[in-house]
Design a protein around this motif. Structure first.
Motif, PDB file in Angstrom:
ATOM      1  N   GLU A  36      39.975  75.068  51.146  1.00  0.00           N
ATOM      2  CA  GLU A  36      38.907  75.760  50.914  1.00  0.00           C
ATOM      3  C   GLU A  36      37.753  74.638  49.747  1.00  0.00           C
ATOM      4  O   GLU A  36      36.751  74.490  49.861  1.00  0.00           O
ATOM      5  CB  GLU A  36      39.565  77.196  49.827  1.00  0.00           C
ATOM      6  N   PHE A  37      38.604  73.826  49.021  1.00  0.00           N
ATOM      7  CA  PHE A  37      37.613  73.446  48.208  1.00  0.00           C
ATOM      8  C   PHE A  37      37.426  72.111  49.311  1.00  0.00           C
ATOM      9  O   PHE A  37      35.919  72.089  48.984  1.00  0.00           O
ATOM     10  CB  PHE A  37      39.135  72.601  47.214  1.00  0.00           C
ATOM     11  N   LYS A  54      33.564  74.114  50.374  1.00  0.00           N
ATOM     12  CA  LYS A  54      32.754  73.742  49.124  1.00  0.00           C
ATOM     13  C   LYS A  54      32.355  72.440  48.446  1.00  0.00           C
ATOM     14  O   LYS A  54      31.680  71.918  48.926  1.00  0.00           O
ATOM     15  CB  LYS A  54      33.609  74.265  48.023  1.00  0.00           C
ATOM     16  N   GLY A  85      36.440  75.816  42.731  1.00  0.00           N
ATOM     17  CA  GLY A  85      37.069  75.236  43.837  1.00  0.00           C
ATOM     18  C   GLY A  85      38.333  74.424  42.663  1.00  0.00           C
ATOM     19  O   GLY A  85      39.068  74.401  42.882  1.00  0.00           O
ATOM     20  N   LYS A 116      40.347  75.971  40.712  1.00  0.00           N
ATOM     21  CA  LYS A 116      41.468  77.052  41.157  1.00  0.00           C
ATOM     22  C   LYS A 116      42.590  75.431  42.427  1.00  0.00           C
ATOM     23  O   LYS A 116      43.887  76.161  42.245  1.00  0.00           O
ATOM     24  CB  LYS A 116      41.190  77.468  42.676  1.00  0.00           C
TER      25      LYS A 116
END
Length: 257
Positions: free
Chosen positions: A107-108, A111, A131, A134
C-alpha cells in the motif's frame, strides 16, 4: 515327618503365597498408573520337604524400551515447542491471512508510485504521509509484539529452569535412598521398587524439558548430564541450572538481550 512339621511347612507355604497374592493385588490396583512397573513374585523351594518361600518381588522393566522412550520424548518435545513458538511469531506478522507487513508495504509503495506520477498533487502527498505513518505504526506494533513474545519466552524458560532444578534435586535424593536401601526382605524390595519407579518418573519428566544423558549403576543410582556433558546429578549431589540474559550488539548503538 511329624504332624507339627507338616503343619509348619504348610503354614510357611501359605504365608509365602499370601505375600504373592498381595503383590498381584498391588499390580491390579496400579493397572492405570503409567509410572508403576509391575512386580512378579518369585518363589524358591526351601530344603526338600520344607515348602516354598517368596524370594523376590521382581520388577518388570525393559531398560532398552525406557531409554528409547526418553530419546523419542526429547525429540518430540523439541519439535512440538519449536512449532508452538514459530506459530506465535507467524501470528504476529500475520502475512498468511493477508493483513501483515506485506499488505502495508504494498500500500505504501503504491502511494509512493502515485506521487511520482502526480508530484504536484497535495492530496497525493497527504495520502503518502498517511501511508508512511501507518507503515511506521505497523512496524512499531510488530516490534512491541515480538518484544512481548520474547519476554514470554524468557519467563517460560525461567519456569523451565526452576522445574528442572527441582527435579534434579529430587533425583539426587532418590540416589541417596537407593544407595542405603537393603534388598533382603520382601518389604525392602518393594520399597526399592517404589524408589526405582519414582526415579524413572523423574527421568521421563526431565526428558520433556531438556536433552540429557543418563548413566545407570547396578545399585539403581543414576548420573545425569545435559546432552553436551554438563553435570546435573552426580550421586547424591545435584547441580542447579541458571538463566542469564546476554546483551547483543545490533550495530549503530543498538543492543538487545
Amino acid at each position: 515327618m511329624s504332624l507339627f512339621n507338616i503343619l509348619s511347612v504348610n503354614a510357611q507355604s501359605l504365608n509365602a503365597f499370601q505375600k504373592g497374592v498381595e503383590l498381584t493385588n498391588k499390580n491390579i490396583s496400579n493397572v492405570y498408573n503409567k509410572d508403576y512397573s509391575r512386580e512378579v513374585p518369585v518363589f524358591t523351594e526351601l530344603s526338600p520337604g520344607f515348602g516354598v518361600d517368596l524370594a523376590e518381588a521382581q520388577r518388570i522393566f525393559d531398560q532398552r524400551y525406557f531409554d528409547r522412550y526418553l530419546r523419542e520424548n526429547q525429540n518430540f518435545m523439541f519439535h512440538d515447542r519449536l512449532s508452538s513458538d514459530l506459530e506465535g511469531v507467524e501470528a504476529i506478522f500475520n502475512d498468511t491471512l493477508g493483513s501483515g507487513l506485506e499488505e502495508v508495504l504494498d500500500e505504501f509503495y503504491s502511494k509512493l508510485n502515485q506521487l511520482v506520477n502526480e508530484p504536484e498533487s497535495m492530496a497525493v502527498r497527504e495520502d503518502l504521509l498517511a501511508g508512511g505513518r501507518k507503515l511506521v505504526a505497523t512496524f512499531q506494533d510488530r516490534f512491541d509484539s515480538l518484544d512481548n513474545e520474547r519476554s514470554n519466552l524468557h519467563l517460560t524458560m525461567e519456569q523451565e529452569v526452576e522445574e528442572i532444578n527441582q527435579l534434579t534435586a529430587s533425583l539426587a535424593k532418590i540416589n541417596n535412598a537407593l544407595g542405603s536401601q537393603p534388598k533382603d526382605l520382601i518389604q525392602d524390595q518393594e520399597q526399592r521398587n517404589s524408589l526405582l519407579n519414582e526415579r524413572d518418573r523423574i527421568l521421563k519428566e526431565l526428558s520433556s524439558h531438556i536433552d540429557m544423558k543418563v548413566r545407570y549403576y547396578e545399585n539403581g543410582r543414576v548420573d545425569l548430564s545435559t546432552a553436551k556433558g554438563h553435570a546435573l546429578v552426580v550421586g547424591e549431589k545435584s547441580f542447579n541450572l541458571s538463566l542469564e540474559r546476554v546483551p547483543k550488539d545490533l550495530g549503530e548503538g543498538l543492543t538487545t538481550e
